[in-house]
Design a protein around this motif. Structure first.
Motif, PDB file in Angstrom:
ATOM      1  N   ALA A 200       0.855  -1.047   0.029  1.00 38.70           N
ATOM      2  CA  ALA A 200      -0.062   0.117  -0.183  1.00 38.70           C
ATOM      3  C   ALA A 200       0.869   1.118  -0.146  1.00 38.70           C
ATOM      4  O   ALA A 200       2.039   1.270   0.359  1.00 38.70           O
ATOM      5  CB  ALA A 200      -0.837  -0.092   1.111  1.00 38.70           C
ATOM      6  N   ASP A 201       0.196   2.302  -0.415  1.00 39.98           N
ATOM      7  CA  ASP A 201       0.923   3.738  -0.366  1.00 39.98           C
ATOM      8  C   ASP A 201       1.058   4.288   1.143  1.00 39.98           C
ATOM      9  O   ASP A 201       0.143   4.140   1.843  1.00 39.98           O
ATOM     10  CB  ASP A 201       0.250   4.592  -1.304  1.00 39.98           C
ATOM     11  N   ALA A 202       2.131   5.056   1.396  1.00 36.35           N
ATOM     12  CA  ALA A 202       2.190   5.865   2.624  1.00 36.35           C
ATOM     13  C   ALA A 202       0.718   6.527   2.799  1.00 36.35           C
ATOM     14  O   ALA A 202       0.312   7.146   1.655  1.00 36.35           O
ATOM     15  CB  ALA A 202       3.413   6.453   2.708  1.00 36.35           C
ATOM     16  N   ALA A 203       0.511   6.742   3.890  1.00 31.70           N
ATOM     17  CA  ALA A 203      -0.858   7.686   4.192  1.00 31.70           C
ATOM     18  C   ALA A 203      -0.566   9.023   3.769  1.00 31.70           C
ATOM     19  O   ALA A 203       0.612   9.739   3.961  1.00 31.70           O
ATOM     20  CB  ALA A 203      -1.135   7.793   5.636  1.00 31.70           C
ATOM     21  N   HIS A 204      -1.026   9.554   2.808  1.00 30.96           N
ATOM     22  CA  HIS A 204      -1.026  10.902   2.174  1.00 30.96           C
ATOM     23  C   HIS A 204      -2.316  11.674   1.737  1.00 30.96           C
ATOM     24  O   HIS A 204      -3.202  11.130   1.583  1.00 30.96           O
ATOM     25  CB  HIS A 204       0.080  10.959   0.998  1.00 30.96           C
ATOM     26  N   LEU A 205      -2.110  12.852   1.139  1.00 32.67           N
ATOM     27  CA  LEU A 205      -3.287  13.751   0.663  1.00 32.67           C
ATOM     28  C   LEU A 205      -2.228  14.349  -0.808  1.00 32.67           C
ATOM     29  O   LEU A 205      -1.556  15.261  -0.373  1.00 32.67           O
ATOM     30  CB  LEU A 205      -3.673  14.570   1.672  1.00 32.67           C
ATOM     31  N   VAL A 206      -3.233  14.616  -1.894  1.00 35.31           N
ATOM     32  CA  VAL A 206      -2.720  15.403  -2.885  1.00 35.31           C
ATOM     33  C   VAL A 206      -4.113  16.260  -3.199  1.00 35.31           C
ATOM     34  O   VAL A 206      -5.196  15.626  -3.627  1.00 35.31           O
ATOM     35  CB  VAL A 206      -2.048  14.631  -3.925  1.00 35.31           C
ATOM     36  N   LEU A 207      -4.009  17.398  -3.448  1.00 32.43           N
ATOM     37  CA  LEU A 207      -5.243  18.423  -3.831  1.00 32.43           C
ATOM     38  C   LEU A 207      -4.748  18.623  -5.188  1.00 32.43           C
ATOM     39  O   LEU A 207      -3.788  19.300  -5.341  1.00 32.43           O
ATOM     40  CB  LEU A 207      -5.384  19.619  -3.080  1.00 32.43           C
ATOM     41  N   ALA A 208      -5.635  18.451  -6.303  1.00 32.88           N
ATOM     42  CA  ALA A 208      -5.347  18.713  -7.604  1.00 32.88           C
ATOM     43  C   ALA A 208      -5.332  20.129  -7.903  1.00 32.88           C
ATOM     44  O   ALA A 208      -6.081  20.922  -6.944  1.00 32.88           O
ATOM     45  CB  ALA A 208      -6.440  17.923  -8.583  1.00 32.88           C
ATOM     46  N   ARG A 209      -4.495  20.771  -8.913  1.00 33.80           N
ATOM     47  CA  ARG A 209      -4.268  22.216  -9.153  1.00 33.80           C
ATOM     48  C   ARG A 209      -5.470  22.509  -9.961  1.00 33.80           C
ATOM     49  O   ARG A 209      -6.063  23.726  -9.885  1.00 33.80           O
ATOM     50  CB  ARG A 209      -3.224  22.542  -9.644  1.00 33.80           C
ATOM     51  N   ASP A 210      -5.649  21.777 -11.019  1.00 37.00           N
ATOM     52  CA  ASP A 210      -6.527  22.059 -11.992  1.00 37.00           C
ATOM     53  C   ASP A 210      -8.113  21.505 -11.848  1.00 37.00           C
ATOM     54  O   ASP A 210      -8.652  21.457 -13.064  1.00 37.00           O
ATOM     55  CB  ASP A 210      -6.002  21.697 -13.575  1.00 37.00           C
ATOM     56  N   SER A 211      -8.359  20.829 -10.726  1.00 40.58           N
ATOM     57  CA  SER A 211      -9.848  20.475 -10.513  1.00 40.58           C
ATOM     58  C   SER A 211     -10.362  20.658  -9.066  1.00 40.58           C
ATOM     59  O   SER A 211      -9.263  21.148  -8.506  1.00 40.58           O
ATOM     60  CB  SER A 211      -9.884  19.042 -11.113  1.00 40.58           C
ATOM     61  N   ASP A 212     -11.533  20.073  -8.852  1.00 40.92           N
ATOM     62  CA  ASP A 212     -11.782  20.240  -7.360  1.00 40.92           C
ATOM     63  C   ASP A 212     -11.476  18.757  -6.517  1.00 40.92           C
ATOM     64  O   ASP A 212     -12.111  18.470  -5.608  1.00 40.92           O
ATOM     65  CB  ASP A 212     -13.009  20.836  -7.171  1.00 40.92           C
ATOM     66  N   ARG A 213     -10.746  18.074  -7.257  1.00 37.97           N
ATOM     67  CA  ARG A 213     -10.432  16.672  -6.870  1.00 37.97           C
ATOM     68  C   ARG A 213      -9.291  16.602  -5.817  1.00 37.97           C
ATOM     69  O   ARG A 213      -8.216  17.235  -5.963  1.00 37.97           O
ATOM     70  CB  ARG A 213     -10.238  15.784  -7.937  1.00 37.97           C
ATOM     71  N   ALA A 214      -9.502  15.840  -4.840  1.00 40.85           N
ATOM     72  CA  ALA A 214      -8.361  15.366  -3.971  1.00 40.85           C
ATOM     73  C   ALA A 214      -8.318  13.975  -3.927  1.00 40.85           C
ATOM     74  O   ALA A 214      -9.385  12.906  -4.208  1.00 40.85           O
ATOM     75  CB  ALA A 214      -8.652  15.819  -2.624  1.00 40.85           C
ATOM     76  N   ALA A 215      -6.856  13.167  -3.807  1.00 37.01           N
ATOM     77  CA  ALA A 215      -6.822  11.874  -3.871  1.00 37.01           C
ATOM     78  C   ALA A 215      -5.760  11.684  -2.780  1.00 37.01           C
ATOM     79  O   ALA A 215      -4.911  12.573  -2.304  1.00 37.01           O
ATOM     80  CB  ALA A 215      -6.602  11.546  -5.097  1.00 37.01           C
ATOM     81  N   GLY A 216      -5.672  10.340  -2.230  1.00 37.07           N
ATOM     82  CA  GLY A 216      -4.366   9.965  -1.189  1.00 37.07           C
ATOM     83  C   GLY A 216      -4.821   8.649  -0.926  1.00 37.07           C
ATOM     84  O   GLY A 216      -5.354   7.831  -1.427  1.00 37.07           O
ATOM     85  N   SER A 217      -3.918   8.294   0.177  1.00 38.04           N
ATOM     86  CA  SER A 217      -4.123   6.998   0.680  1.00 38.04           C
ATOM     87  C   SER A 217      -4.241   6.998   2.318  1.00 38.04           C
ATOM     88  O   SER A 217      -3.740   7.894   2.874  1.00 38.04           O
ATOM     89  CB  SER A 217      -2.933   5.999   0.317  1.00 38.04           C
ATOM     90  N   GLY A 218      -4.851   5.831   2.957  1.00 34.09           N
ATOM     91  CA  GLY A 218      -5.073   5.944   4.386  1.00 34.09           C
ATOM     92  C   GLY A 218      -3.939   5.042   4.979  1.00 34.09           C
ATOM     93  O   GLY A 218      -3.725   4.808   6.106  1.00 34.09           O
ATOM     94  N   GLY A 219      -2.952   4.563   4.039  1.00 34.91           N
ATOM     95  CA  GLY A 219      -2.075   3.699   4.464  1.00 34.91           C
ATOM     96  C   GLY A 219      -2.431   2.318   4.330  1.00 34.91           C
ATOM     97  O   GLY A 219      -1.431   1.309   4.395  1.00 34.91           O
ATOM     98  N   CYS A 220      -3.797   1.963   3.837  1.00 29.63           N
ATOM     99  CA  CYS A 220      -4.190   0.650   3.310  1.00 29.63           C
ATOM    100  C   CYS A 220      -4.891   0.813   2.049  1.00 29.63           C
ATOM    101  O   CYS A 220      -4.500   0.364   0.952  1.00 29.63           O
ATOM    102  CB  CYS A 220      -4.955   0.055   4.660  1.00 29.63           C
ATOM    103  N   ASN A 221      -5.995   1.695   2.177  1.00 29.84           N
ATOM    104  CA  ASN A 221      -6.746   1.977   0.963  1.00 29.84           C
ATOM    105  C   ASN A 221      -6.570   3.309   0.201  1.00 29.84           C
ATOM    106  O   ASN A 221      -6.424   4.347   1.060  1.00 29.84           O
ATOM    107  CB  ASN A 221      -8.321   1.724   1.418  1.00 29.84           C
ATOM    108  N   ARG A 222      -6.596   3.247  -0.897  1.00 28.51           N
ATOM    109  CA  ARG A 222      -6.527   4.653  -1.655  1.00 28.51           C
ATOM    110  C   ARG A 222      -7.851   5.385  -1.298  1.00 28.51           C
ATOM    111  O   ARG A 222      -9.009   4.513  -1.532  1.00 28.51           O
ATOM    112  CB  ARG A 222      -6.160   4.511  -3.074  1.00 28.51           C
ATOM    113  N   PHE A 223      -8.058   6.712  -1.738  1.00 31.30           N
ATOM    114  CA  PHE A 223      -9.174   7.404  -1.545  1.00 31.30           C
ATOM    115  C   PHE A 223      -9.430   8.264  -2.454  1.00 31.30           C
ATOM    116  O   PHE A 223      -8.445   8.899  -2.909  1.00 31.30           O
ATOM    117  CB  PHE A 223      -9.572   7.704  -0.093  1.00 31.30           C
TER     118      PHE A 223
END
Length: 265
Positions: free
Chosen positions: A159-182
């Motif tokens: 799994a990915d490390a727990a993180h957060l990314v806010l897109a610059r060109d849209s209102d979408r955010a994505a990330g991981s909780g350390g187990c599942n992506r969201f």
């Protein structure tokens, strides 16, 4: 002084053999402080869920007045045929973000596409961002603390490390909780920030599942944010800290102003 840096490596590693070129302008007249520094980087954003990989950097210190000429060195051998690459740039004063690129600037869509023109704009003067060293959006924010809980466990296997990314060109955010992506949508209004339509995977994690749930629950309660240097704190409606992050990237570190420019081999 103009400084150039390719991907960091061991002593004697091959130097850069290609450059990203272009121009950097602004649509408004801007005062550039005498000690301001311009920094631009070529980053590999191919791997979803991982910090961007810096392939080359250019720094102009002192920056002087706009416009600037881009000349970012990199190794052509590090470019993959189906990779995704962007140029990111900013103007800093004593570690504080002054100007940023509002848009996303992809490059290297084909072997010949090594040119990009950037438009930089003033960062809004907000209490939440007065001490920021990196932009809120497009930055890979690695979660360091879920306030009020135990220390974060390592991510689940694969799994990915727990993180957060806010897109610059849209209102979408994505990330991981350390187990599942969201994925989620976000609304940004000055120093106010909130998330909704949060969707997460259903993978069951025996280790770290509790911290992931706490992370997502607090993300849903976020109403404000505050930045200090390369750190981000997300807060609730009353201003209470909920989550803490640090900006992360891989590859070439920020340049030292006294480093002499590298020449292509």
């Amino acid at each position: 002084m103009l400084a150039l840096l390719a991907l960091a490596g061991c002593a004697g590693a091959p130097g850069p053999d290609a450059f990203i070129t272009g121009s950097v302008i602004s649509r408004e007249r801007l005062y550039i402080p005498p000690d301001a520094v311009f920094d631009a980087a070529l980053v590999d954003v191919t791997q979803v869920g991982e910090p961007p990989l810096v392939l080359g950097r250019q720094r102009i210190a002192p920056a002087g007045p706009l416009p600037y000429q881009l000349r970012i060195p990199y190794r052509q051998a590090g470019i993959q045929p189906h990779g995704r690459y962007e140029v990111r740039a900013a103007l800093m004063e004593q570690g504080r973000l002054l100007l940023d690129t509002p848009g996303v600037h992809p490059v290297l869509l084909s072997p010949a596409f090594r040119h990009v023109d950037l438009i930089v704009a003033r960062v809004p003067l907000l209490e939440a961002t007065l001490a920021a060293a990196v932009p809120l959006r497009q930055t890979y924010w690695r979660l360091t603390e879920v306030v009020g809980t135990a220390a974060l466990p390592p991510p689940a296997e694969g799994a990915d490390a727990a993180h957060l990314v806010l897109a610059r060109d849209s209102d979408r955010a994505a990330g991981s909780g350390g187990c599942n992506r969201f994925a989620a949508r976000y609304t940004l209004d000055g120093g106010q920030l909130r998330f909704d339509t949060l969707l997460s995977g259903l993978r069951l994690c025996l280790k770290g599942g509790t911290s992931e749930l706490a992370y997502l629950e607090r993300l849903d309660a976020v109403r404000a944010y505050w930045q200090q240097g390369r750190s981000l704190e997300l807060r609730d409606r009353a201003g209470k800290p909920l989550l803490r992050f640090v900006a992360e990237e891989r590859g070439a570190p920020p340049l030292d102003d006294e480093e002499p420019p590298l020449q292509p081999s």
